[in-house]
Design an enzyme around this catalytic site. Structure first.
Site, PDB file in Angstrom:
ATOM      1  N   ASP A  26      65.237  62.681-110.458  1.00 12.68           N
ATOM      2  CA  ASP A  26      64.811  61.328-110.762  1.00 12.68           C
ATOM      3  C   ASP A  26      64.024  60.813-109.555  1.00 12.68           C
ATOM      4  OD1 ASP A  26      64.772  58.873-112.294  1.00 12.68           O
ATOM      5  OD2 ASP A  26      66.247  58.089-110.872  1.00 12.68           O
ATOM      6  N   ASP A  28      62.950  56.880-108.724  1.00 13.73           N
ATOM      7  CA  ASP A  28      63.360  55.618-108.113  1.00 13.73           C
ATOM      8  C   ASP A  28      64.859  55.623-107.848  1.00 13.73           C
ATOM      9  OD1 ASP A  28      63.101  52.971-107.168  1.00 13.73           O
ATOM     10  OD2 ASP A  28      61.540  52.597-108.637  1.00 13.73           O
TER      11      ASP A  28
END
Length: 342
Positions: A26, A28
């Protein structure tokens, strides 16, 4: 990975970057926050990559194109090509292409990332419900998306046009705080039409399928900071996961995690890719990791010992998840977490 309820974080004698061929990362809260690299991310990813681990970046944000994401990561000091980026726009474009005729028109409510992904599948983005679209797709369009775009989607959906969404994350982090995400925009059309979209993004299977198709991973490790997207997505895809504590998930949420939100491994940040993971062992009525022992009391999670805070957290996870079984642990872990500084 078994779909039975996990009762403790697992151990690994090997560094995770050696035990798994591909990290599905991922962005952020894991690699960057507010556009800036998170501490230790650049160096850790560089070491993992130089050791032979394939790095792929998986995002529910459908606004930016893979080229734009790759350029941003490269500017941060993480050399990345567009082929290393997988977005929910790509996942939803594939989903649509499997259900509509070749070269069909698709009404786009979102940004450039969606349009590029649709064209990649041979579909034609259009702007109006009156353009005879074969499908409607919604993806995050940024803070300046005009309100009238939701009306266009509603008109088409009300006419029976199939409706798709890149993802349904209700919020998205920004430099100024938490802002409404694509899920909030989807709710606007849902309220107006009473319809339900087909959703592609994490934690649902279309997104995991897209990452595997594009990366060719044989033994992937999902790396994320969110239990309800990253870790649940790994659970649904039946692959292992690493939760890093650099994003939205705190200790209390981790202890209360239901089975689908329990990660395989827990670590502070991306340095966890470069190390093995300690064993959590059952000891009497409790669980020991490092110098800490945790057990479930009548009302509280109890913690004794000393040592690395993360080892204490891993022991607490074992006590909480075992007590919860297939449910959610309702025991108070506040004092134990405070002792660990978490």
């Amino acid at each position: 990975m078994s779909q039975t309820a996990r009762t403790r974080p697992e151990a690994s004698e090997q560094a995770l970057s050696e035990a798994y061929d591909t990290a599905l990362l991922d962005l952020d809260g894991v690699v960057y926050a507010g556009g800036n690299a998170i501490a230790h991310a650049v160096a850790s990813l560089g070491t993992a990559r130089s050791g032979g681990m394939h790095l792929a970046y998986v995002t529910n944000n459908a606004l930016r194109t893979p080229d734009a994401v790759a350029e941003h990561l490269s500017e941060l000091g993480i050399p990345t090509g567009a082929d290393d980026v997988i977005t929910s726009a790509q996942a939803v474009a594939r989903l649509i292409s499997e259900q509509v005729p070749a070269a069909a028109r698709v009404l786009v409510i979102g940004g450039e990332g969606l349009r590029v992904a649709l064209r990649e599948r041979g579909l034609k983005p259009v702007e109006s419900a009156d353009d005879d679209p074969a499908a409607v797709v919604q993806g995050f369009g940024g803070p300046d998306l005009p309100w009238g775009r939701f009306a266009e989607a509603s008109y088409a959906v009300a006419r029976g046009v199939p409706w798709f969404a890149s993802n349904t994350d209700l919020t998205i982090p920004s430099a100024r705080g938490i802002a409404p995400g694509n899920g909030a925009a989807v709710e606007v059309v849902r309220i107006a039409t009473g319809a339900e979209p087909q959703v592609a993004g994490k934690p649902l299977p279309p997104m995991h399928r897209e990452t595997i198709l594009r990366t060719g991973a044989k033994r992937p490790l999902v790396v994320g900071d969110r239990l309800d997207t990253d870790i649940e997505g790994a659970f649904n895809g039946e692959v292992d996961s690493l939760l890093v504590l650099t994003g939205v998930t705190d200790g209390a949420q981790l202890l209360a995690a239901p089975p689908q939100h329990r990660p395989t491994y827990v670590d502070a940040d991306l340095r966890g890719l470069l190390t093995g993971q300690p064993e959590v062992v059952e000891e009497g009525d409790g669980f020991r990791c490092g110098g800490w022992t945790a057990q479930a009391g009548s009302e509280h999670l109890e913690l004794a010992g000393e040592g690395e805070a993360l080892d204490g957290l891993r022991a607490l996870c074992a006590a909480a998840w075992t007590a919860a079984g297939d449910g959610t642990c309702e025991l108070d872990g506040g004092k134990a977490l405070a002792r660990l500084g978490l």
